[in-house]
Design a protein around this motif. Structure first.
Motif, PDB file in Angstrom:
ATOM      1  N   MET A   1      10.905  37.111  35.853  1.00  0.00           N
ATOM      2  CA  MET A   1      12.635  37.318  36.671  1.00  0.00           C
ATOM      3  C   MET A   1      13.008  38.257  36.061  1.00  0.00           C
ATOM      4  O   MET A   1      13.510  38.462  36.819  1.00  0.00           O
ATOM      5  N   ILE A   2      13.385  37.731  35.103  1.00  0.00           N
ATOM      6  CA  ILE A   2      13.884  38.912  34.377  1.00  0.00           C
ATOM      7  C   ILE A   2      14.188  40.320  34.630  1.00  0.00           C
ATOM      8  O   ILE A   2      14.909  40.664  34.682  1.00  0.00           O
ATOM      9  N   ARG A   3      12.261  40.949  34.478  1.00  0.00           N
ATOM     10  CA  ARG A   3      12.088  42.310  34.731  1.00  0.00           C
ATOM     11  C   ARG A   3      12.843  42.605  36.592  1.00  0.00           C
ATOM     12  O   ARG A   3      13.117  43.443  36.800  1.00  0.00           O
ATOM     13  N   SER A   4      12.813  41.703  36.879  1.00  0.00           N
ATOM     14  CA  SER A   4      13.020  42.311  38.580  1.00  0.00           C
ATOM     15  C   SER A   4      14.117  42.246  38.614  1.00  0.00           C
ATOM     16  O   SER A   4      14.328  42.809  39.352  1.00  0.00           O
ATOM     17  N   LYS A   5      14.979  41.425  37.843  1.00  0.00           N
ATOM     18  CA  LYS A   5      16.751  41.873  37.871  1.00  0.00           C
ATOM     19  C   LYS A   5      16.853  42.894  37.609  1.00  0.00           C
ATOM     20  O   LYS A   5      17.996  43.241  37.973  1.00  0.00           O
ATOM     21  N   GLN A   6      16.256  43.835  36.055  1.00  0.00           N
ATOM     22  CA  GLN A   6      16.467  44.128  36.020  1.00  0.00           C
ATOM     23  C   GLN A   6      16.155  45.486  36.530  1.00  0.00           C
ATOM     24  O   GLN A   6      16.715  46.963  36.714  1.00  0.00           O
ATOM     25  N   LEU A   7      14.800  45.830  37.015  1.00  0.00           N
ATOM     26  CA  LEU A   7      14.906  46.392  37.918  1.00  0.00           C
ATOM     27  C   LEU A   7      15.194  47.218  39.431  1.00  0.00           C
ATOM     28  O   LEU A   7      15.140  47.509  39.575  1.00  0.00           O
ATOM     29  N   ILE A  38      15.503  55.265  34.531  1.00  0.00           N
ATOM     30  CA  ILE A  38      15.755  55.923  32.874  1.00  0.00           C
ATOM     31  C   ILE A  38      16.749  54.811  32.586  1.00  0.00           C
ATOM     32  O   ILE A  38      17.234  54.573  31.316  1.00  0.00           O
ATOM     33  N   CYS A  39      17.579  54.773  33.399  1.00  0.00           N
ATOM     34  CA  CYS A  39      18.880  53.851  32.781  1.00  0.00           C
ATOM     35  C   CYS A  39      18.230  52.540  32.680  1.00  0.00           C
ATOM     36  O   CYS A  39      18.746  51.582  31.690  1.00  0.00           O
ATOM     37  N   ASN A  40      17.189  52.096  33.584  1.00  0.00           N
ATOM     38  CA  ASN A  40      17.074  50.752  33.053  1.00  0.00           C
ATOM     39  C   ASN A  40      15.844  50.843  31.865  1.00  0.00           C
ATOM     40  O   ASN A  40      16.494  49.861  31.491  1.00  0.00           O
ATOM     41  N   ALA A  41      15.583  52.139  31.489  1.00  0.00           N
ATOM     42  CA  ALA A  41      14.510  51.745  29.989  1.00  0.00           C
ATOM     43  C   ALA A  41      15.330  51.847  29.262  1.00  0.00           C
ATOM     44  O   ALA A  41      15.295  51.278  28.266  1.00  0.00           O
ATOM     45  N   ILE A  42      16.797  52.462  29.298  1.00  0.00           N
ATOM     46  CA  ILE A  42      17.878  52.731  28.133  1.00  0.00           C
ATOM     47  C   ILE A  42      18.286  51.490  27.609  1.00  0.00           C
ATOM     48  O   ILE A  42      18.814  51.335  26.683  1.00  0.00           O
ATOM     49  N   SER A  43      19.239  51.224  28.614  1.00  0.00           N
ATOM     50  CA  SER A  43      20.144  49.645  28.135  1.00  0.00           C
ATOM     51  C   SER A  43      19.812  48.842  29.588  1.00  0.00           C
ATOM     52  O   SER A  43      20.856  48.232  29.512  1.00  0.00           O
ATOM     53  N   ASP A 119       8.730  61.198  34.303  1.00  0.00           N
ATOM     54  CA  ASP A 119       7.977  60.956  33.227  1.00  0.00           C
ATOM     55  C   ASP A 119       8.168  61.861  32.039  1.00  0.00           C
ATOM     56  O   ASP A 119       8.699  61.287  30.851  1.00  0.00           O
ATOM     57  N   ASP A 120       8.284  63.439  32.124  1.00  0.00           N
ATOM     58  CA  ASP A 120       8.826  64.129  31.253  1.00  0.00           C
ATOM     59  C   ASP A 120      10.565  64.105  31.017  1.00  0.00           C
ATOM     60  O   ASP A 120      11.050  64.208  29.577  1.00  0.00           O
ATOM     61  N   TYR A 121      11.519  63.558  32.254  1.00  0.00           N
ATOM     62  CA  TYR A 121      12.887  63.269  32.135  1.00  0.00           C
ATOM     63  C   TYR A 121      12.997  62.488  31.399  1.00  0.00           C
ATOM     64  O   TYR A 121      13.602  62.338  30.601  1.00  0.00           O
ATOM     65  N   LEU A 139       9.646  49.431  24.329  1.00  0.00           N
ATOM     66  CA  LEU A 139      10.490  48.572  25.060  1.00  0.00           C
ATOM     67  C   LEU A 139      10.631  49.878  26.118  1.00  0.00           C
ATOM     68  O   LEU A 139      10.457  49.217  27.712  1.00  0.00           O
ATOM     69  N   TYR A 140      11.616  51.099  25.573  1.00  0.00           N
ATOM     70  CA  TYR A 140      11.544  51.809  26.399  1.00  0.00           C
ATOM     71  C   TYR A 140      10.759  52.208  28.108  1.00  0.00           C
ATOM     72  O   TYR A 140      11.058  51.968  28.891  1.00  0.00           O
ATOM     73  N   GLN A 141       9.082  52.244  26.763  1.00  0.00           N
ATOM     74  CA  GLN A 141       8.113  52.422  27.446  1.00  0.00           C
ATOM     75  C   GLN A 141       8.095  51.772  28.786  1.00  0.00           C
ATOM     76  O   GLN A 141       7.703  52.073  29.626  1.00  0.00           O
ATOM     77  N   GLN A 142       7.903  50.119  28.331  1.00  0.00           N
ATOM     78  CA  GLN A 142       7.738  49.049  29.169  1.00  0.00           C
ATOM     79  C   GLN A 142       8.158  49.268  30.508  1.00  0.00           C
ATOM     80  O   GLN A 142       8.126  49.080  31.460  1.00  0.00           O
ATOM     81  N   ARG A 143       9.833  49.287  30.404  1.00  0.00           N
ATOM     82  CA  ARG A 143      10.692  49.303  30.881  1.00  0.00           C
ATOM     83  C   ARG A 143      10.613  50.661  32.482  1.00  0.00           C
ATOM     84  O   ARG A 143      10.434  50.432  33.353  1.00  0.00           O
ATOM     85  N   TYR A 144      10.503  51.647  31.435  1.00  0.00           N
ATOM     86  CA  TYR A 144      10.134  52.469  32.156  1.00  0.00           C
ATOM     87  C   TYR A 144       9.132  53.050  33.559  1.00  0.00           C
ATOM     88  O   TYR A 144       9.397  52.803  34.423  1.00  0.00           O
ATOM     89  N   VAL A 145       7.972  52.402  32.427  1.00  0.00           N
ATOM     90  CA  VAL A 145       6.559  52.579  33.521  1.00  0.00           C
ATOM     91  C   VAL A 145       7.029  51.382  34.483  1.00  0.00           C
ATOM     92  O   VAL A 145       6.062  51.398  35.661  1.00  0.00           O
ATOM     93  N   ASP A 146       7.441  49.723  34.358  1.00  0.00           N
ATOM     94  CA  ASP A 146       7.675  48.814  35.522  1.00  0.00           C
ATOM     95  C   ASP A 146       8.597  49.404  36.780  1.00  0.00           C
ATOM     96  O   ASP A 146       8.471  49.377  37.355  1.00  0.00           O
ATOM     97  N   CYS A 147       9.217  50.503  36.239  1.00  0.00           N
ATOM     98  CA  CYS A 147      11.112  50.499  37.404  1.00  0.00           C
ATOM     99  C   CYS A 147       9.997  51.623  37.952  1.00  0.00           C
ATOM    100  O   CYS A 147      10.149  51.455  39.202  1.00  0.00           O
TER     101      CYS A 147
END
Length: 155
Positions: A1-7, A38-43, A119-121, A139-147
């Motif tokens: 649920m939290i990941r969905s809200k973040q995405l 990128i925004c989602n992954a970083i913050s 992926d490079d950016y 954490l950054y990688q997981q958030r980015y990959v999910d998005c």
């Protein structure tokens, strides 16, 4: 649920940033959806974030990153004016312009797959132009990959 809200938050920021296209900033190196991931992954795209330590805004941008990006500013501001850096990077459109400027300067195939894409950016944003071949934080990688998988940013 939290990941969905973040995405969903990342997508909302991407749509906000997409408005920049309407104002003549089309043909950009980094897509709005990529910026959102990128925004989602970083913050987590937390729009309440301002400056903390040496990082500011939803993209957690440092002064050096802003400078490397060409010191973009909010319309009517001066890059040499006191406070130009935080005013820019705490404002989503200017922060996105900063990320795009940084990517234009350091554009490279960070992961060695022969293609330069989001992926490079994402790697450039976190690891910098001289270290983007390194390891992402978990954490950054997981958030980015999910998005990325939800919004198919590299297609």
């Amino acid at each position: 649920m939290i990941r969905s809200k973040q995405l969903l938050g990342a997508l909302a920021v991407a749509f906000v940033l997409a408005a920049a296209v309407v104002y003549g900033q089309d043909n950009q190196l980094v897509s709005e959806v990529c910026l959102g991931c990128i925004c989602n992954a970083i913050s987590g795209c937390n729009r309440t974030l301002t400056c903390s330590g040496d990082v500011c805004g939803i993209f957690r941008i440092t002064w050096a990153y802003w400078s490397d990006a060409g010191k973009p500013v909010i319309e009517g501001d001066d890059p040499a004016a006191q406070g130009a850096y935080p005013r820019c990077v705490n404002e989503p459109y200017c922060a996105a312009a900063t990320v795009r400027g940084y990517m234009a300067r350091f554009r490279q195939d960070c992961n060695g797959d022969g293609v330069i894409n989001c992926d490079d950016y994402a790697r450039l944003h976190l690891l910098g132009g001289y270290g983007c071949g390194g390891n992402l934080t978990p954490l950054y990688q997981q958030r980015y990959v999910d998005c990325r998988s939800q919004f198919d940013v590299n297609s």
